[in-house]
Design a protein around this motif. Structure first.
Motif, PDB file in Angstrom:
ATOM      1  N   ILE A 196       0.881  -1.225  -0.157  1.00 49.68           N
ATOM      2  CA  ILE A 196       0.175  -0.121   0.072  1.00 49.68           C
ATOM      3  C   ILE A 196       0.766   1.136  -0.115  1.00 49.68           C
ATOM      4  O   ILE A 196       0.560   2.198  -0.684  1.00 49.68           O
ATOM      5  CB  ILE A 196      -0.987   0.092   1.195  1.00 49.68           C
ATOM      6  CG1 ILE A 196      -1.905  -1.006   0.927  1.00 49.68           C
ATOM      7  CG2 ILE A 196      -1.585   1.459   1.537  1.00 49.68           C
ATOM      8  CD1 ILE A 196      -2.951  -1.300   2.209  1.00 49.68           C
ATOM      9  N   GLU A 197       2.027   1.111   0.929  1.00 46.15           N
ATOM     10  CA  GLU A 197       2.842   2.641   0.960  1.00 46.15           C
ATOM     11  C   GLU A 197       3.713   2.776  -0.357  1.00 46.15           C
ATOM     12  O   GLU A 197       3.687   3.961  -0.770  1.00 46.15           O
ATOM     13  CB  GLU A 197       3.871   2.122   1.881  1.00 46.15           C
ATOM     14  CG  GLU A 197       3.494   2.156   3.494  1.00 46.15           C
ATOM     15  CD  GLU A 197       2.612   0.915   3.676  1.00 46.15           C
ATOM     16  OE1 GLU A 197       2.780  -0.190   2.969  1.00 46.15           O
ATOM     17  OE2 GLU A 197       1.723   0.731   4.455  1.00 46.15           O
ATOM     18  N   GLU A 198       4.031   1.598  -0.934  1.00 40.21           N
ATOM     19  CA  GLU A 198       4.939   1.717  -2.283  1.00 40.21           C
ATOM     20  C   GLU A 198       4.098   2.526  -3.396  1.00 40.21           C
ATOM     21  O   GLU A 198       4.377   3.225  -4.173  1.00 40.21           O
ATOM     22  CB  GLU A 198       5.330   0.415  -2.621  1.00 40.21           C
ATOM     23  CG  GLU A 198       6.370   0.718  -3.739  1.00 40.21           C
ATOM     24  CD  GLU A 198       7.551   1.658  -3.761  1.00 40.21           C
ATOM     25  OE1 GLU A 198       7.700   2.283  -4.687  1.00 40.21           O
ATOM     26  OE2 GLU A 198       8.392   1.625  -2.541  1.00 40.21           O
ATOM     27  N   ILE A 199       2.753   1.850  -3.464  1.00 44.19           N
ATOM     28  CA  ILE A 199       1.802   2.192  -4.415  1.00 44.19           C
ATOM     29  C   ILE A 199       1.476   3.577  -4.329  1.00 44.19           C
ATOM     30  O   ILE A 199       1.539   4.411  -5.124  1.00 44.19           O
ATOM     31  CB  ILE A 199       0.655   1.364  -4.377  1.00 44.19           C
ATOM     32  CG1 ILE A 199       0.663   0.168  -5.173  1.00 44.19           C
ATOM     33  CG2 ILE A 199      -0.596   2.116  -5.447  1.00 44.19           C
ATOM     34  CD1 ILE A 199      -0.413  -1.065  -4.557  1.00 44.19           C
ATOM     35  N   GLN A 200       1.373   4.068  -3.031  1.00 41.10           N
ATOM     36  CA  GLN A 200       0.780   5.326  -2.743  1.00 41.10           C
ATOM     37  C   GLN A 200       1.986   6.246  -3.218  1.00 41.10           C
ATOM     38  O   GLN A 200       1.727   7.459  -3.653  1.00 41.10           O
ATOM     39  CB  GLN A 200       0.502   5.595  -1.243  1.00 41.10           C
ATOM     40  CG  GLN A 200       0.118   7.017  -0.622  1.00 41.10           C
ATOM     41  CD  GLN A 200      -1.194   7.436  -1.373  1.00 41.10           C
ATOM     42  OE1 GLN A 200      -1.361   8.814  -1.227  1.00 41.10           O
ATOM     43  NE2 GLN A 200      -1.989   6.718  -2.049  1.00 41.10           N
TER      44      GLN A 200
END
Ligand code: AMP
Length: 213
Positions: A196-200
């Motif tokens: 989730i963090e990398e996509i964001q």
């Protein structure tokens, strides 16, 4: 600035859209939520949603345009999630915005395989009170209940028989829309299988670039 976030059911676009809207102070227009609101006073829409089908394309376009013209006439800086899902909806949205001297500034597709989407969808849980989504594998609720205290349930359209229908609609319509805007050179793809963090982080980079234009 207007951004469109596309992707298969359970690609994570709802979660990402919420984070992105907060970060850039964008108005988050989620047509899933809008449709569920409409279904409260319209049994036909409720049936369509629960069966995994899509609301007829022009009808949904009308609801979105009505919402934007009547309810939020001065609205700027919108993040669209769940709309458009058809080429016709994309063209209608683009011409509506252009008529107001505005435009779609970025179209992003969150890519995941259908196999991955099916696994995710079966583990998705939604708050019965506020609608926030969790995932029992990738994004579990700390105490098994929503942060608002609401009970977590499986959406009717996340049940296996409706999921099959939703994927058929995705293949027949939204996937074609994604290919269409890609051919127009307007699409940015992001690998939706990352954290989730990398996509964001990647989405934030894309929107930062749009802001600089
Ligand atoms: P979602 O939460 O985005 O999966 O949307 C839930 C349901 O709302 C869909 O399965 C459709 O029945 C309806 N819906 C949402 N967006 C659209 C759209 N762009 N066109 C038609 N129906 C839609």
């Amino acid at each position: 600035m207007n951004i469109v976030l596309l992707g298969a059911p359970a690609s994570g676009k709802g979660t990402q859209a919420e984070l992105l809207a907060k970060k850039f102070n964008l108005y988050l227009l989620q047509t899933g939520a809008l449709s569920r609101e409409l279904s409260k006073s319209d049994e036909r829409i409720e049936e369509i949603i629960n069966s995994g089908k899509l609301i007829p394309q022009e009808e949904m376009t009308m609801h979105v345009i009505n919402f934007l013209t009547k309810t939020k006439p001065d609205l700027k800086d919108i993040l669209f999630e769940g709309f458009p899902r058809f080429i016709s909806q994309y063209e209608a949205l683009e011409s509506f915005l252009k008529n107001k001297g505005d435009d779609i500034d970025a179209i992003i597709s969150l890519d995941i395989s259908l196999e991955e989407a099916v696994v995710r969808i079966s583990s998705r849980r939604t708050c019965s009170k506020c609608g926030k989504t969790y995932n029992t594998i990738t994004n579990p609720a700390p105490n098994g209940v929503c942060e608002c205290g609401g009970e977590l349930v499986q959406r009717k359209d996340d049940l296996p028989e409706s999921v099959k229908v939703r994927f058929e609609y995705y293949e027949d319509n939204t996937k074609k829309l994604i290919e269409h805007v890609e051919k127009l050179g307007k699409l940015t793809r992001v690998d939706g299988t990352q954290s989730i963090e990398e996509i964001q982080k990647q989405l934030v980079d894309i929107v930062e670039k749009v802001k600089l234009k």
